[in-house]
Design an enzyme around this catalytic site. Structure first.
Site, PDB file in Angstrom:
ATOM      1  N   LYS A  81     118.053  84.030  54.989  1.00  0.00           N
ATOM      2  CA  LYS A  81     117.772  82.652  55.409  1.00  0.00           C
ATOM      3  C   LYS A  81     117.219  81.893  54.217  1.00  0.00           C
ATOM      4  O   LYS A  81     116.423  82.450  53.430  1.00  0.00           O
ATOM      5  CB  LYS A  81     116.754  82.701  56.558  1.00  0.00           C
ATOM      6  CG  LYS A  81     116.399  81.364  57.166  1.00  0.00           C
ATOM      7  CD  LYS A  81     115.439  81.582  58.355  1.00  0.00           C
ATOM      8  CE  LYS A  81     115.079  80.300  59.064  1.00  0.00           C
ATOM      9  NZ  LYS A  81     114.152  80.532  60.206  1.00  0.00           N
ATOM     10  N   SER A 156     115.647  78.685  64.680  1.00  0.00           N
ATOM     11  CA  SER A 156     116.025  77.990  63.476  1.00  0.00           C
ATOM     12  C   SER A 156     116.889  78.815  62.535  1.00  0.00           C
ATOM     13  O   SER A 156     117.525  78.251  61.640  1.00  0.00           O
ATOM     14  CB  SER A 156     114.774  77.543  62.722  1.00  0.00           C
ATOM     15  OG  SER A 156     114.036  78.668  62.267  1.00  0.00           O
ATOM     16  N   SER A 180     112.717  82.067  66.427  1.00  0.00           N
ATOM     17  CA  SER A 180     113.842  81.737  65.540  1.00  0.00           C
ATOM     18  C   SER A 180     114.712  82.888  65.096  1.00  0.00           C
ATOM     19  O   SER A 180     115.756  82.652  64.490  1.00  0.00           O
ATOM     20  CB  SER A 180     113.331  81.023  64.300  1.00  0.00           C
ATOM     21  OG  SER A 180     113.112  79.683  64.603  1.00  0.00           O
TER      22      SER A 180
END
Ligand code: GLN
Length: 487
Positions: A81, A156, A180
Protein backbone atom coordinates in the site's frame (compact mmCIF):
# COMPACT_ATOMS: atom_id res chain seq x y z
CA UNK A 1 4.36 -22.34 -16.69
CA UNK A 2 0.57 -22.51 -16.03
CA UNK A 3 -1.35 -19.69 -17.71
CA UNK A 4 -3.02 -18.67 -14.45
CA UNK A 5 0.17 -18.67 -12.41
CA UNK A 6 -0.70 -15.21 -11.08
CA UNK A 7 -3.68 -16.71 -9.22
CA UNK A 8 -1.68 -19.31 -7.34
CA UNK A 9 -1.06 -19.04 -3.61
CA UNK A 10 2.44 -18.39 -2.33
CA UNK A 11 2.72 -21.90 -0.93
CA UNK A 12 2.34 -23.33 -4.43
CA UNK A 13 4.51 -20.72 -6.09
CA UNK A 14 7.23 -21.40 -3.52
CA UNK A 15 7.08 -25.12 -4.28
CA UNK A 16 7.32 -24.43 -8.03
CA UNK A 17 10.28 -22.11 -7.48
CA UNK A 18 11.96 -24.65 -5.22
CA UNK A 19 11.45 -27.44 -7.77
CA UNK A 20 12.83 -25.08 -10.47
CA UNK A 21 9.62 -25.44 -12.49
CA UNK A 22 9.61 -21.68 -12.78
CA UNK A 23 12.12 -18.95 -12.04
CA UNK A 24 11.46 -15.81 -10.03
CA UNK A 25 12.13 -13.78 -13.19
CA UNK A 26 9.45 -15.74 -15.05
CA UNK A 27 7.00 -15.36 -12.19
CA UNK A 28 7.64 -11.65 -11.83
CA UNK A 29 7.40 -11.29 -15.61
CA UNK A 30 4.00 -13.02 -15.54
CA UNK A 31 2.75 -10.70 -12.79
CA UNK A 32 4.03 -7.66 -14.69
CA UNK A 33 2.30 -8.83 -17.88
CA UNK A 34 -0.92 -9.45 -15.97
CA UNK A 35 -0.73 -6.02 -14.36
CA UNK A 36 -0.20 -4.38 -17.73
CA UNK A 37 -3.13 -6.32 -19.16
CA UNK A 38 -5.69 -5.57 -16.44
CA UNK A 39 -4.69 -2.58 -14.35
CA UNK A 40 -6.11 -0.11 -16.85
CA UNK A 41 -9.51 -1.39 -15.64
CA UNK A 42 -8.67 -1.86 -11.95
CA UNK A 43 -6.33 1.06 -11.13
CA UNK A 44 -4.89 -0.82 -8.17
CA UNK A 45 -1.42 0.66 -8.67
CA UNK A 46 -0.21 4.21 -8.21
CA UNK A 47 3.15 3.29 -9.70
CA UNK A 48 5.42 0.36 -10.34
CA UNK A 49 9.04 -0.20 -11.19
CA UNK A 50 9.27 -3.10 -13.64
CA UNK A 51 13.05 -3.00 -14.03
CA UNK A 52 13.55 -2.84 -10.26
CA UNK A 53 11.21 -5.80 -9.70
CA UNK A 54 12.92 -7.88 -12.40
CA UNK A 55 16.33 -7.09 -10.89
CA UNK A 56 15.12 -8.28 -7.46
CA UNK A 57 13.74 -11.42 -9.10
CA UNK A 58 17.06 -12.08 -10.85
CA UNK A 59 18.84 -11.73 -7.51
CA UNK A 60 16.40 -14.23 -6.03
CA UNK A 61 17.12 -16.71 -8.82
CA UNK A 62 20.85 -16.27 -8.28
CA UNK A 63 20.42 -17.01 -4.56
CA UNK A 64 18.44 -20.14 -5.31
CA UNK A 65 20.99 -21.36 -7.84
CA UNK A 66 23.68 -20.85 -5.21
CA UNK A 67 21.69 -22.82 -2.61
CA UNK A 68 21.01 -19.64 -0.63
CA UNK A 69 17.22 -19.31 -1.03
CA UNK A 70 15.72 -17.59 2.00
CA UNK A 71 12.42 -19.37 2.41
CA UNK A 72 8.93 -19.40 0.95
CA UNK A 73 8.75 -15.67 0.17
CA UNK A 74 11.97 -15.66 -1.82
CA UNK A 75 11.09 -14.57 -5.36
CA UNK A 76 7.41 -13.83 -4.65
CA UNK A 77 6.09 -10.44 -5.92
CA UNK A 78 4.56 -8.55 -2.98
CA UNK A 79 2.79 -5.19 -3.43
CA UNK A 80 2.69 -2.55 -0.71
CA UNK A 81 0.00 0.00 0.00
CA UNK A 82 1.29 3.44 -0.87
CA UNK A 83 1.55 4.41 2.80
CA UNK A 84 4.43 1.99 3.53
CA UNK A 85 7.91 3.32 2.80
CA UNK A 86 10.26 1.68 0.31
CA UNK A 87 13.64 3.38 -0.08
CA UNK A 88 13.96 5.10 -3.45
CA UNK A 89 10.30 4.55 -4.38
CA UNK A 90 7.40 7.03 -4.40
CA UNK A 91 5.42 7.26 -1.15
CA UNK A 92 2.30 9.27 -1.91
CA UNK A 93 -0.44 8.09 0.49
CA UNK A 94 -2.57 8.71 -2.65
CA UNK A 95 -2.45 12.42 -1.81
CA UNK A 96 -1.47 15.45 -3.84
CA UNK A 97 0.37 16.52 -0.69
CA UNK A 98 2.96 13.77 -1.30
CA UNK A 99 2.51 13.34 -5.05
CA UNK A 100 6.21 13.88 -5.74
CA UNK A 101 7.67 12.44 -2.55
CA UNK A 102 10.23 9.64 -2.76
CA UNK A 103 10.97 7.75 0.44
CA UNK A 104 14.56 7.97 1.64
CA UNK A 105 14.24 4.85 3.78
CA UNK A 106 12.55 1.46 4.17
CA UNK A 107 9.76 0.76 6.61
CA UNK A 108 10.59 -2.08 8.98
CA UNK A 109 8.08 -4.36 7.22
CA UNK A 110 9.73 -3.49 3.90
CA UNK A 111 13.14 -4.36 5.27
CA UNK A 112 11.82 -7.66 6.62
CA UNK A 113 10.23 -8.56 3.30
CA UNK A 114 13.47 -7.74 1.49
CA UNK A 115 15.41 -9.88 3.97
CA UNK A 116 13.00 -12.75 3.22
CA UNK A 117 13.77 -12.36 -0.49
CA UNK A 118 10.36 -11.03 -1.57
CA UNK A 119 10.23 -9.03 -4.81
CA UNK A 120 8.79 -5.64 -3.87
CA UNK A 121 6.32 -4.91 -6.58
CA UNK A 122 4.50 -1.63 -6.99
CA UNK A 123 2.85 1.04 -4.90
CA UNK A 124 -0.81 0.32 -4.28
CA UNK A 125 -3.55 2.89 -4.54
CA UNK A 126 -5.62 3.69 -1.42
CA UNK A 127 -7.86 6.31 0.09
CA UNK A 128 -5.93 9.52 0.71
CA UNK A 129 -3.93 9.05 3.92
CA UNK A 130 -5.93 5.80 4.42
CA UNK A 131 -9.09 7.73 5.22
CA UNK A 132 -12.10 6.04 3.68
CA UNK A 133 -13.94 2.79 3.03
CA UNK A 134 -14.15 2.69 -0.76
CA UNK A 135 -10.83 3.98 -2.17
CA UNK A 136 -12.81 6.71 -3.89
CA UNK A 137 -10.89 9.22 -1.76
CA UNK A 138 -7.64 8.55 -3.63
CA UNK A 139 -6.51 11.91 -4.98
CA UNK A 140 -5.38 10.19 -8.18
CA UNK A 141 -8.21 7.86 -9.28
CA UNK A 142 -10.60 5.44 -7.66
CA UNK A 143 -9.80 1.73 -7.60
CA UNK A 144 -12.34 -0.55 -9.35
CA UNK A 145 -13.43 -3.89 -7.92
CA UNK A 146 -12.13 -6.71 -10.17
CA UNK A 147 -15.37 -8.68 -9.63
CA UNK A 148 -17.43 -5.85 -11.07
CA UNK A 149 -15.49 -2.84 -12.28
CA UNK A 150 -18.47 -0.52 -11.80
CA UNK A 151 -18.13 -1.11 -8.05
CA UNK A 152 -15.71 -0.11 -5.30
CA UNK A 153 -13.15 -2.54 -3.86
CA UNK A 154 -13.70 -1.23 -0.31
CA UNK A 155 -11.06 0.79 1.45
CA UNK A 156 -8.87 2.25 2.46
CA UNK A 157 -6.49 -0.48 1.25
CA UNK A 158 -8.59 -0.99 -1.90
CA UNK A 159 -5.57 -1.23 -4.21
CA UNK A 160 -3.99 -3.94 -2.03
CA UNK A 161 -7.18 -6.04 -2.10
CA UNK A 162 -8.01 -5.43 -5.77
CA UNK A 163 -4.44 -6.11 -7.00
CA UNK A 164 -4.45 -9.48 -5.30
CA UNK A 165 -7.93 -10.41 -6.50
CA UNK A 166 -6.98 -9.42 -10.06
CA UNK A 167 -3.76 -11.49 -10.07
CA UNK A 168 -1.42 -8.49 -9.98
CA UNK A 169 0.69 -9.68 -6.99
CA UNK A 170 1.36 -12.82 -4.94
CA UNK A 171 0.46 -11.06 -1.70
CA UNK A 172 0.08 -7.46 -0.58
CA UNK A 173 0.30 -5.39 2.57
CA UNK A 174 -2.21 -2.84 3.77
CA UNK A 175 -2.88 -0.86 6.90
CA UNK A 176 -5.95 -1.13 9.12
CA UNK A 177 -7.03 1.72 11.39
CA UNK A 178 -10.75 0.98 11.46
CA UNK A 179 -11.18 -1.88 9.02
CA UNK A 180 -9.04 -0.96 6.03
CA UNK A 181 -7.59 -4.45 5.56
CA UNK A 182 -10.59 -6.60 6.45
CA UNK A 183 -13.34 -4.64 4.70
CA UNK A 184 -11.66 -4.48 1.25
CA UNK A 185 -10.55 -8.12 1.66
CA UNK A 186 -14.23 -9.03 2.12
CA UNK A 187 -15.38 -6.95 -0.84
CA UNK A 188 -12.69 -8.40 -3.13
CA UNK A 189 -12.86 -12.05 -2.05
CA UNK A 190 -9.40 -12.42 -0.49
CA UNK A 191 -8.04 -13.06 3.01
CA UNK A 192 -7.13 -9.97 5.06
CA UNK A 193 -5.53 -10.01 8.50
CA UNK A 194 -5.33 -7.15 10.97
CA UNK A 195 -2.79 -8.15 13.62
CA UNK A 196 -2.93 -7.27 17.32
CA UNK A 197 -1.87 -3.67 17.95
CA UNK A 198 1.87 -3.85 18.66
CA UNK A 199 2.62 -7.11 16.83
CA UNK A 200 3.88 -5.49 13.60
CA UNK A 201 6.15 -2.44 13.58
CA UNK A 202 4.64 0.76 12.23
CA UNK A 203 8.04 2.33 11.56
CA UNK A 204 7.85 3.71 8.03
CA UNK A 205 4.06 3.67 7.86
CA UNK A 206 2.50 7.06 7.03
CA UNK A 207 0.68 7.78 10.30
CA UNK A 208 -3.09 8.26 10.32
CA UNK A 209 -4.27 7.47 13.88
CA UNK A 210 -1.31 6.12 15.79
CA UNK A 211 -3.17 4.34 18.59
CA UNK A 212 -5.18 2.38 16.01
CA UNK A 213 -2.97 1.89 12.92
CA UNK A 214 -1.63 -1.57 12.23
CA UNK A 215 0.01 -3.11 9.14
CA UNK A 216 -1.12 -6.54 7.95
CA UNK A 217 -1.24 -8.91 4.99
CA UNK A 218 -3.71 -9.61 2.21
CA UNK A 219 -3.32 -13.13 0.85
CA UNK A 220 -5.08 -15.73 -1.27
CA UNK A 221 -5.17 -18.25 1.55
CA UNK A 222 -4.98 -18.30 5.33
CA UNK A 223 -1.73 -20.24 5.06
CA UNK A 224 -0.23 -17.49 2.89
CA UNK A 225 -1.38 -14.89 5.42
CA UNK A 226 0.33 -16.92 8.17
CA UNK A 227 3.51 -16.97 6.11
CA UNK A 228 3.58 -13.24 5.50
CA UNK A 229 2.65 -12.43 9.09
CA UNK A 230 5.53 -14.59 10.30
CA UNK A 231 7.90 -12.46 8.23
CA UNK A 232 6.63 -9.01 9.20
CA UNK A 233 5.79 -9.55 12.90
CA UNK A 234 8.14 -8.88 15.77
CA UNK A 235 9.57 -6.28 18.08
CA UNK A 236 11.24 -3.22 16.60
CA UNK A 237 13.03 -0.69 18.73
CA UNK A 238 12.12 1.98 16.19
CA UNK A 239 8.43 1.67 17.08
CA UNK A 240 7.85 2.25 20.79
CA UNK A 241 4.41 0.61 20.55
CA UNK A 242 5.79 -2.65 19.22
CA UNK A 243 5.70 -5.44 21.78
CA UNK A 244 8.41 -7.80 22.90
CA UNK A 245 6.78 -11.16 22.50
CA UNK A 246 7.94 -14.41 21.06
CA UNK A 247 6.65 -14.84 17.50
CA UNK A 248 5.16 -18.29 16.93
CA UNK A 249 5.73 -20.18 13.70
CA UNK A 250 2.28 -19.30 12.44
CA UNK A 251 2.30 -21.58 9.43
CA UNK A 252 3.48 -24.63 11.36
CA UNK A 253 0.94 -23.88 14.11
CA UNK A 254 -1.88 -24.17 11.55
CA UNK A 255 -1.37 -27.90 11.40
CA UNK A 256 -0.96 -28.30 15.15
CA UNK A 257 -3.94 -26.42 16.46
CA UNK A 258 -7.17 -28.28 16.06
CA UNK A 259 -10.60 -27.52 17.38
CA UNK A 260 -13.16 -27.79 18.50
CA UNK A 261 -13.18 -24.21 19.60
CA UNK A 262 -15.69 -22.14 21.48
CA UNK A 263 -16.97 -19.42 19.20
CA UNK A 264 -18.98 -16.39 20.25
CA UNK A 265 -21.64 -14.73 18.14
CA UNK A 266 -22.02 -11.08 19.20
CA UNK A 267 -25.69 -10.39 18.80
CA UNK A 268 -25.08 -6.68 18.16
CA UNK A 269 -23.33 -7.59 14.89
CA UNK A 270 -26.37 -9.20 13.28
CA UNK A 271 -28.93 -6.44 13.55
CA UNK A 272 -30.40 -3.73 11.40
CA UNK A 273 -28.49 -2.69 8.29
CA UNK A 274 -26.97 -6.10 7.62
CA UNK A 275 -27.49 -7.27 4.05
CA UNK A 276 -29.58 -10.50 4.12
CA UNK A 277 -27.30 -12.37 1.71
CA UNK A 278 -24.31 -11.58 3.93
CA UNK A 279 -26.23 -12.62 7.04
CA UNK A 280 -27.13 -15.94 5.39
CA UNK A 281 -23.53 -16.62 4.27
CA UNK A 282 -22.14 -15.92 7.74
CA UNK A 283 -24.87 -18.10 9.29
CA UNK A 284 -23.72 -20.92 7.02
CA UNK A 285 -20.13 -20.42 8.20
CA UNK A 286 -21.35 -20.60 11.80
CA UNK A 287 -23.27 -23.80 10.95
CA UNK A 288 -20.05 -25.25 9.55
CA UNK A 289 -18.22 -24.70 12.84
CA UNK A 290 -21.15 -26.11 14.80
CA UNK A 291 -21.08 -29.16 12.59
CA UNK A 292 -17.37 -29.53 13.29
CA UNK A 293 -18.13 -29.82 16.97
CA UNK A 294 -17.43 -26.22 18.01
CA UNK A 295 -19.51 -24.79 20.79
CA UNK A 296 -21.38 -21.75 19.48
CA UNK A 297 -22.47 -19.24 22.05
CA UNK A 298 -24.40 -16.02 21.64
CA UNK A 299 -22.59 -13.27 23.50
CA UNK A 300 -23.09 -9.55 23.95
CA UNK A 301 -20.79 -6.59 23.36
CA UNK A 302 -23.04 -4.01 24.97
CA UNK A 303 -21.06 -0.89 24.00
CA UNK A 304 -21.01 -1.70 20.28
CA UNK A 305 -23.39 1.14 19.50
CA UNK A 306 -20.73 3.65 20.62
CA UNK A 307 -17.87 2.24 18.51
CA UNK A 308 -18.35 4.50 15.50
CA UNK A 309 -18.71 7.65 17.61
CA UNK A 310 -15.64 6.89 19.73
CA UNK A 311 -13.62 6.01 16.64
CA UNK A 312 -14.45 9.18 14.76
CA UNK A 313 -13.40 11.29 17.74
CA UNK A 314 -10.17 9.42 18.50
CA UNK A 315 -9.11 8.76 14.89
CA UNK A 316 -9.72 12.32 13.76
CA UNK A 317 -7.99 13.78 16.84
CA UNK A 318 -4.89 11.71 16.16
CA UNK A 319 -5.06 12.44 12.44
CA UNK A 320 -5.20 16.19 13.02
CA UNK A 321 -2.06 15.91 15.10
CA UNK A 322 -0.22 13.52 12.75
CA UNK A 323 -1.05 15.55 9.65
CA UNK A 324 0.22 18.79 11.17
CA UNK A 325 3.65 17.85 9.83
CA UNK A 326 2.54 18.53 6.24
CA UNK A 327 3.20 22.22 6.40
CA UNK A 328 4.59 22.83 2.93
CA UNK A 329 8.02 23.55 4.36
CA UNK A 330 9.77 20.37 5.43
CA UNK A 331 8.45 18.16 2.64
CA UNK A 332 5.38 17.60 0.58
CA UNK A 333 3.45 20.00 -1.59
CA UNK A 334 4.35 23.70 -1.34
CA UNK A 335 2.09 26.27 -2.87
CA UNK A 336 3.85 28.42 -5.48
CA UNK A 337 2.51 31.82 -4.88
CA UNK A 338 2.89 32.69 -1.21
CA UNK A 339 3.73 35.79 0.81
CA UNK A 340 4.82 34.62 4.27
CA UNK A 341 5.05 31.52 6.48
CA UNK A 342 1.37 31.48 7.47
CA UNK A 343 0.42 31.89 3.83
CA UNK A 344 2.65 28.90 2.92
CA UNK A 345 0.90 26.73 5.53
CA UNK A 346 -2.52 27.88 4.50
CA UNK A 347 -2.20 27.55 0.76
CA UNK A 348 -0.05 24.40 0.76
CA UNK A 349 -2.49 22.57 3.01
CA UNK A 350 -5.52 23.90 1.14
CA UNK A 351 -4.11 22.70 -2.18
CA UNK A 352 -2.45 19.49 -0.95
CA UNK A 353 -5.24 17.83 1.01
CA UNK A 354 -8.51 16.46 -0.38
CA UNK A 355 -11.98 17.04 1.06
CA UNK A 356 -12.17 13.99 3.34
CA UNK A 357 -8.74 14.63 4.84
CA UNK A 358 -9.71 18.24 5.52
CA UNK A 359 -12.96 17.09 7.11
CA UNK A 360 -11.01 14.82 9.47
CA UNK A 361 -8.46 17.51 10.35
CA UNK A 362 -11.20 20.01 11.13
CA UNK A 363 -13.16 17.53 13.23
CA UNK A 364 -10.03 16.32 15.03
CA UNK A 365 -8.83 19.83 15.80
CA UNK A 366 -12.25 20.67 17.17
CA UNK A 367 -12.46 17.69 19.54
CA UNK A 368 -8.99 18.46 20.88
CA UNK A 369 -9.55 22.18 21.34
CA UNK A 370 -9.64 23.63 24.82
CA UNK A 371 -13.06 23.45 26.36
CA UNK A 372 -14.04 20.51 24.16
CA UNK A 373 -11.24 18.09 24.98
CA UNK A 374 -12.98 16.68 28.08
CA UNK A 375 -16.38 16.52 26.45
CA UNK A 376 -15.21 14.66 23.36
CA UNK A 377 -11.71 13.26 23.34
CA UNK A 378 -11.47 12.23 26.99
CA UNK A 379 -14.94 10.79 26.95
CA UNK A 380 -14.21 8.83 23.78
CA UNK A 381 -11.15 7.34 25.46
CA UNK A 382 -13.30 6.21 28.39
CA UNK A 383 -15.79 4.65 26.00
CA UNK A 384 -12.89 2.95 24.28
CA UNK A 385 -11.94 1.29 27.58
CA UNK A 386 -15.50 -0.01 27.95
CA UNK A 387 -15.46 -1.36 24.41
CA UNK A 388 -12.21 -3.20 25.05
CA UNK A 389 -13.64 -4.54 28.30
CA UNK A 390 -16.66 -5.92 26.41
CA UNK A 391 -14.36 -7.99 24.22
CA UNK A 392 -12.19 -9.17 27.12
CA UNK A 393 -15.32 -10.23 29.01
CA UNK A 394 -16.45 -12.22 25.98
CA UNK A 395 -13.07 -13.93 25.77
CA UNK A 396 -13.58 -15.32 29.25
CA UNK A 397 -16.20 -17.57 27.67
CA UNK A 398 -15.06 -18.13 24.08
CA UNK A 399 -11.87 -18.49 22.04
CA UNK A 400 -12.90 -16.22 19.19
CA UNK A 401 -15.85 -14.33 17.77
CA UNK A 402 -17.42 -14.67 14.37
CA UNK A 403 -19.24 -11.83 12.62
CA UNK A 404 -19.82 -10.41 9.15
CA UNK A 405 -16.86 -8.29 8.01
CA UNK A 406 -18.94 -5.69 6.17
CA UNK A 407 -22.67 -4.99 6.41
CA UNK A 408 -22.90 -4.61 2.62
CA UNK A 409 -21.22 -6.14 -0.44
CA UNK A 410 -19.29 -3.98 -2.93
CA UNK A 411 -21.40 -0.97 -3.87
CA UNK A 412 -21.36 1.13 -7.01
CA UNK A 413 -18.66 3.76 -7.46
CA UNK A 414 -20.25 7.08 -6.53
CA UNK A 415 -23.23 5.44 -4.81
CA UNK A 416 -22.43 6.59 -1.28
CA UNK A 417 -21.86 10.31 -1.40
CA UNK A 418 -22.75 11.05 2.22
CA UNK A 419 -19.66 10.60 4.46
CA UNK A 420 -21.81 9.06 7.20
CA UNK A 421 -23.05 6.33 4.84
CA UNK A 422 -19.41 5.41 4.19
CA UNK A 423 -18.48 5.54 7.87
CA UNK A 424 -21.20 2.94 8.50
CA UNK A 425 -19.32 0.42 6.33
CA UNK A 426 -16.89 -0.04 9.23
CA UNK A 427 -19.49 -0.80 11.83
CA UNK A 428 -18.25 -4.39 12.35
CA UNK A 429 -14.53 -3.73 12.03
CA UNK A 430 -13.90 -0.61 14.12
CA UNK A 431 -14.44 -2.15 17.57
CA UNK A 432 -11.49 -4.47 16.93
CA UNK A 433 -9.15 -1.50 16.38
CA UNK A 434 -10.43 0.34 19.44
CA UNK A 435 -9.75 -2.81 21.48
CA UNK A 436 -6.38 -3.49 19.79
CA UNK A 437 -7.36 -7.05 18.85
CA UNK A 438 -6.41 -9.28 15.91
CA UNK A 439 -9.07 -10.15 13.33
CA UNK A 440 -9.18 -11.81 9.96
CA UNK A 441 -11.63 -11.67 7.08
CA UNK A 442 -12.03 -14.90 5.10
CA UNK A 443 -14.12 -15.39 1.95
CA UNK A 444 -17.39 -17.16 2.84
CA UNK A 445 -19.50 -16.96 -0.28
CA UNK A 446 -20.91 -14.79 -3.03
CA UNK A 447 -24.09 -12.81 -3.48
CA UNK A 448 -26.52 -13.52 -6.31
CA UNK A 449 -24.65 -10.90 -8.31
CA UNK A 450 -21.38 -12.83 -7.81
CA UNK A 451 -19.97 -10.30 -5.37
CA UNK A 452 -17.67 -11.74 -2.68
CA UNK A 453 -18.74 -11.98 0.98
CA UNK A 454 -16.34 -12.12 3.94
CA UNK A 455 -16.70 -13.49 7.45
CA UNK A 456 -14.70 -11.90 10.24
CA UNK A 457 -13.06 -13.89 13.01
CA UNK A 458 -11.90 -11.84 16.00
CA UNK A 459 -9.24 -13.24 18.31
CA UNK A 460 -7.67 -12.57 21.68
CA UNK A 461 -4.66 -10.25 21.90
CA UNK A 462 -1.56 -11.86 20.36
CA UNK A 463 -3.43 -15.11 19.68
CA UNK A 464 -2.98 -14.87 15.91
CA UNK A 465 -1.90 -18.52 15.77
CA UNK A 466 -5.27 -19.65 17.12
CA UNK A 467 -7.15 -17.16 14.96
CA UNK A 468 -5.40 -18.37 11.81
CA UNK A 469 -6.04 -22.01 12.72
CA UNK A 470 -9.76 -21.35 13.19
CA UNK A 471 -9.92 -19.54 9.85
CA UNK A 472 -7.89 -22.29 8.18
CA UNK A 473 -10.32 -24.99 9.34
CA UNK A 474 -13.14 -23.17 7.54
CA UNK A 475 -11.12 -22.40 4.43
CA UNK A 476 -9.94 -26.00 3.97
CA UNK A 477 -13.53 -27.21 3.80
CA UNK A 478 -14.65 -24.62 1.23
CA UNK A 479 -13.46 -23.57 -2.20
CA UNK A 480 -14.40 -19.89 -2.35
CA UNK A 481 -10.78 -18.89 -2.86
CA UNK A 482 -10.45 -20.92 -6.04
CA UNK A 483 -12.85 -18.62 -7.95
CA UNK A 484 -11.38 -15.65 -9.74
CA UNK A 485 -12.83 -12.57 -11.36
CA UNK A 486 -13.00 -12.44 -15.13
CA UNK A 487 -11.33 -9.31 -16.37
N1 GLN B 1 -12.83 3.60 6.95
C1 GLN B 1 -12.21 4.00 8.18
C2 GLN B 1 -11.87 5.45 8.09
O1 GLN B 1 -12.17 6.04 7.12
C3 GLN B 1 -11.01 3.16 8.46
C4 GLN B 1 -9.85 3.50 7.60
C5 GLN B 1 -8.66 2.64 7.90
O2 GLN B 1 -8.77 1.59 8.52
N2 GLN B 1 -7.51 3.15 7.49
O3 GLN B 1 -11.30 6.02 8.96
Amino acid sequence: MPSDIFFQPITELAAALEAKKISAVELTGAVIARTRAVDGRVHAFNSFDEAGALAQAAASDARRTGGQARGPLDGIPVGLKDVIAVAGQPLTASSNMLANFVSPYDATVTRKLKDAGAVLWGRLNCDEFAMGSSTENSAFRPVHNPWDTTRVPGGSSGGSAAALAAGEAGATLGSDTGGSIRQPAALCGVVGLKPTYGLVSRYGLVAFASSLDQIGPFARTVEDAALVLGVIAGHDERDSTSCKIEIPKYRAELGRRRGPWKLGIPKEYFGEGLDPEIAAAVERAIAFYRHEGCEIKEITLPHTQYCLDAYYVIATAEASSNLARYDGIRYGHRSKDTTDAVDIYFKSRSEGFGAEVKRRIILGTYVLSSGYYDAYYLRAQKVRTLIRQDFLNAFREVDALITPTSPVPAFKIGEKSDPLALYLCDIYTIGVNLAGLPAISVPCGFTDRSLPIGAQLIGQPFQEAALLAIAHAYERAHDWGTRHPIL
